[in-house]
Scaffold this motif. Structure first.
Motif, PDB file in Angstrom:
ATOM      1  N   SER A 164      52.987   0.911  17.673  1.00 45.99           N
ATOM      2  CA  SER A 164      53.573   1.044  16.343  1.00 45.99           C
ATOM      3  C   SER A 164      52.527   0.901  15.247  1.00 45.99           C
ATOM      4  O   SER A 164      52.835   0.938  14.084  1.00 45.99           O
ATOM      5  N   THR A 165      51.259   0.722  15.644  1.00 50.80           N
ATOM      6  CA  THR A 165      50.194   0.727  14.636  1.00 50.80           C
ATOM      7  C   THR A 165      49.237   1.843  15.031  1.00 50.80           C
ATOM      8  O   THR A 165      49.264   2.312  16.173  1.00 50.80           O
ATOM      9  N   GLU A 166      48.372   2.229  14.097  1.00 55.64           N
ATOM     10  CA  GLU A 166      47.451   3.329  14.399  1.00 55.64           C
ATOM     11  C   GLU A 166      46.572   2.999  15.605  1.00 55.64           C
ATOM     12  O   GLU A 166      46.361   3.818  16.490  1.00 55.64           O
ATOM     13  N   THR A 167      46.072   1.764  15.649  1.00 60.78           N
ATOM     14  CA  THR A 167      45.183   1.360  16.749  1.00 60.78           C
ATOM     15  C   THR A 167      45.913   1.434  18.082  1.00 60.78           C
ATOM     16  O   THR A 167      45.392   1.963  19.073  1.00 60.78           O
ATOM     17  N   GLU A 168      47.146   0.897  18.106  1.00 64.45           N
ATOM     18  CA  GLU A 168      47.918   0.933  19.353  1.00 64.45           C
ATOM     19  C   GLU A 168      48.239   2.368  19.752  1.00 64.45           C
ATOM     20  O   GLU A 168      48.256   2.700  20.926  1.00 64.45           O
ATOM     21  N   ALA A 169      48.526   3.201  18.759  1.00 68.19           N
ATOM     22  CA  ALA A 169      48.868   4.597  19.058  1.00 68.19           C
ATOM     23  C   ALA A 169      47.696   5.256  19.786  1.00 68.19           C
ATOM     24  O   ALA A 169      47.877   5.972  20.771  1.00 68.19           O
ATOM     25  N   LEU A 170      46.474   4.978  19.313  1.00 64.38           N
ATOM     26  CA  LEU A 170      45.307   5.623  19.917  1.00 64.38           C
ATOM     27  C   LEU A 170      45.013   5.073  21.309  1.00 64.38           C
ATOM     28  O   LEU A 170      44.452   5.751  22.150  1.00 64.38           O
ATOM     29  N   ALA A 171      45.419   3.827  21.567  1.00 61.71           N
ATOM     30  CA  ALA A 171      45.130   3.220  22.877  1.00 61.71           C
ATOM     31  C   ALA A 171      46.254   3.457  23.881  1.00 61.71           C
ATOM     32  O   ALA A 171      46.099   3.215  25.076  1.00 61.71           O
ATOM     33  N   SER A 172      47.411   3.933  23.412  1.00 65.11           N
ATOM     34  CA  SER A 172      48.601   3.993  24.271  1.00 65.11           C
ATOM     35  C   SER A 172      48.495   5.063  25.347  1.00 65.11           C
ATOM     36  O   SER A 172      48.003   6.160  25.090  1.00 65.11           O
ATOM     37  N   ASN A 173      48.985   4.746  26.575  1.00 67.84           N
ATOM     38  CA  ASN A 173      48.981   5.807  27.586  1.00 67.84           C
ATOM     39  C   ASN A 173      50.352   6.484  27.682  1.00 67.84           C
ATOM     40  O   ASN A 173      50.679   7.116  28.664  1.00 67.84           O
ATOM     41  N   LEU A 174      51.143   6.347  26.612  1.00 69.23           N
ATOM     42  CA  LEU A 174      52.424   7.065  26.550  1.00 69.23           C
ATOM     43  C   LEU A 174      52.200   8.529  26.178  1.00 69.23           C
ATOM     44  O   LEU A 174      53.073   9.360  26.366  1.00 69.23           O
ATOM     45  N   MET A 175      51.022   8.806  25.575  1.00 67.92           N
ATOM     46  CA  MET A 175      50.797  10.149  25.020  1.00 67.92           C
ATOM     47  C   MET A 175      49.424  10.665  25.392  1.00 67.92           C
ATOM     48  O   MET A 175      48.510   9.886  25.630  1.00 67.92           O
ATOM     49  N   GLY A 176      49.299  11.991  25.362  1.00 70.54           N
ATOM     50  CA  GLY A 176      47.985  12.609  25.562  1.00 70.54           C
ATOM     51  C   GLY A 176      47.170  12.530  24.272  1.00 70.54           C
ATOM     52  O   GLY A 176      47.679  12.175  23.217  1.00 70.54           O
TER      53      GLY A 176
END
Length: 438
Positions: A112-124
Motif C-alpha cells: 500500500s506504499t510505493e516502496t512496498e508496491a515495488l517490492a511486492s511479488n503480487l505483480m510483474g
C-alpha cells in the motif's frame, strides 16, 4: 436498548450532547451480539458443544473470544469517535501485525506504499510501475483542488475508468478494491470514484500511523469498547440497566412514549435498539456465516504474525462477496499462551455456507476447535422519523468498523436532523470540562 457497539457508542454520544439516557439490556453482559465471551467454557456452552475444553487449551479465564471480530482503522471513524469522546483513556490498543490478500491459493502482503508496491511479488515489473503511479495519484488527490484530478472528475468518472486510465490488470484491481478500499463486492466499479479514492487514502493514512498495518485491536477483546462508551455515558449522567427484560415498547398515536419492563414504564421521546427488539420494524436482508477457529500456530506465510487480516477477494474464489479472516492471539490477552484465534466470515450465498468458506479454512489448518455461527442480517424497514424508534443494522461480514460507524452516523442524523460532526462533539466537551470553570 441492547448493549452492542452501535447502541453504546450512540448512548455515549447522546449523553455528551446533553440528552438524558437510560440504557437497558435483557442480557446480563455488555456487548449484545458483539460481545467477547469468557471463560472458554462459556463459549463451548454457547455453541452447545458437549465436551468441555481440553487441558491443552490452558486456563478458561485466559480467553476472551469475540463473537463478531472487527479491527479498527487507525485513522478511521471509530478511532476518531474514541479520541473525541476520550474513551481512549479506558482502552489499550495494539497494532495488528499484517494485512494480507489471497491470490491463486496463496496469501501475499497487501502493498500500500510505493516502496512496498515495488517490492511486492503480487505483480510483474511493468504492473508495479503502473500501480505505483496510481498510488501517487491517490496520495496527491485532493477533492478541493482540481489541479490534482489529472483529468478525472471525482463526481462523474467511474472507478472502472480510473483503473483503465492507469492500465491496471484484474489482479491489481481485485486487491485495490477489496484489500485497500475494503469493498465486499464489485458494485463500486460503476459508481463515481470519489468514495473509492477516499477509502484508499484512509487505508494509506492509517497504515502511515503505525507502519505494520492500518488496523488496531483492543487488548482483552472488543467487549472493552461498549464498556468504555458506557462509562462515558455514566459520567454524563446516563443510567445503565443490565439483565432488564423488555416486555413491550409503548406507543401512542404511532410514536414511542416508553418501554415497559417488569411492570414499570420508563418514558422516553426516542428509542434506539438493535433489530432483535422490534421484529415488526425490520426485514431480513441475508445471512452471515462466522467460524471461530482455535489454533496452536500462526497462519502460514504471514511471517508468524500474532495478528493479521486476510482478505479473499470474491473473484479469486468465484463468489459475489469477499471472505474475511481475522486473526488475533495471546498477544492481545484474548487467548491462553501460545494460542491463536482466527475468525472467518462472509456473506452467505448458497444453501451450504460451510462449503463456501473452505478456501479460508484451508489456510488455517490444522484447526484445534471450530465454532460455527450463521446469523440473519436485518435492517430497519423505515427511517424512524414517524415512530421515533431507531433500529441499528445487524453487523455485516466485514472485519473493520467503518460500515458500523456509517450506521451510527446515519442513526444520529435521523434522530437529531443534523450530520454527525466530530468537531462539534469536541466543543461540547469543552463546554462541560470548560477551561473557564477551573
Amino acid at each position: 436498548m441492547n448493549n452492542g457497539h452501535n447502541e453504546c457508542i450512540l448512548s455515549g454520544i447522546m449523553s455528551v450532547n446533553g440528552k438524558k439516557v437510560l440504557h437497558m439490556d435483557r442480557n446480563p453482559y455488555y456487548g449484545g451480539e458483539s460481545s467477547s465471551i469468557t471463560p472458554l467454557e462459556e463459549l463451548y456452552k454457547r455453541f452447545n458443544l458437549q465436551d468441555s475444553p481440553p487441558e491443552s487449551m490452558g486456563r478458561g479465564r485466559d480467553w476472551n473470544v469475540d463473537l463478531i471480530p472487527k479491527f479498527l482503522m487507525a485513522n478511521g471513524q471509530l478511532v476518531k469517535m474514541l479520541l473525541y469522546t476520550e474513551v481512549t483513556r479506558y482502552l489499550d490498543f495494539k497494532v495488528v501485525e499484517g494485512s494480507f490478500v489471497y491470490k491463486g491459493g496463496k496469501i501475499y502482503k497487501v502493498p500500500s506504499t510505493e516502496t512496498e508496491a515495488l517490492a511486492s511479488n503480487l505483480m510483474g515489473m511493468f504492473e508495479k510501475r503502473r500501480f505505483r503511479k496510481f498510488l501517487v495519484f491517490v496520495a496527491n488527490f485532493d477533492e478541493n483542488d482540481p489541479k490534482t484530478f489529472e483529468g478525472v472528475d471525482p463526481k462523474a468518472t467511474t472507478m472502472r475508468d480510473v483503473y483503465k486510465k492507469f492500465d491496471l490488470g484484474q489482479d491489481v484491481i481485485d486487491f485495490t478494491g477489496h484489500a485497500l478500499a475494503l469493498y465486499r463486492t464489485d458494485d463500486y466499479l460503476d459508481v463515481p470514484c470519489l468514495e473509492t479514492i477516499n477509502r484508499i487514502k484512509l487505508y494509506s493514512e492509517s497504515l502511515a500511523r503505525y507502519g505494520k498495518s492500518p488496523y488496531l485491536y483492543p487488548l482483552y477483546g472488543l467487549g472493552e469498547l461498549p464498556q468504555g462508551f458506557a462509562r462515558l455515558s455514566a459520567i454524563y449522567g446516563g443510567t445503565y440497566m443490565l439483565n432488564k427484560p423488555v416486555d413491550e415498547i409503548v406507543m401512542e398515536g404511532g410514536k414511542v412514549v416508553g418501554v415497559k419492563s417488569e411492570g414499570e414504564v420508563a418514558r422516553c421521546k426516542q428509542l434506539i435498539c438493535d433489530p432483535s427488539y422490534i421484529s415488526d420494524r425490520v426485514r431480513k436482508v441475508g445471512q452471515v456465516i462466522r467460524v471461530i477457529c482455535i489454533l496452536s500456530h500462526p497462519i502460514k506465510n504471514t511471517n508468524d504474525a500474532n495478528s493479521c487480516q486476510i482478505i479473499i477477494p470474491q473473484n479469486q474464489v468465484n463468489r459475489n462477496s469477499d471472505i474475511y479472516v481475522c486473526m488475533i492471539s495471546y498477544a492481545h490477552n484474548v487467548a491462553a499462551q501460545g494460542k491463536y484465534i482466527a475468525i472467518v466470515s462472509t456473506t452467505v450465498e448458497t444453501s451450504e455456507p460451510e462449503t463456501e468458506i473452505e478456501p479460508a479454512l484451508e489456510l488455517l489448518e490444522p484447526i484445534d476447535q471450530k465454532f460455527v455461527a450463521i446469523s440473519d442480517l436485518y435492517e430497519p424497514t423505515d427511517d424512524g422519523t414517524e415512530s421515533q424508534v431507531f433500529a441499528s443494522r445487524s453487523y455485516d461480514a466485514t472485519t473493520h468498523f467503518e460500515t458500523t460507524c456509517n450506521d451510527i452516523k446515519d442513526i444520529y442524523k435521523r434522530m437529531t436532523g443534523t450530520d454527525f460532526d466530530f468537531e462539534n462533539m469536541k466543543r461540547k466537551q469543552n463546554d462541560v470540562f470548560g477551561e473557564d470553570e477551573q
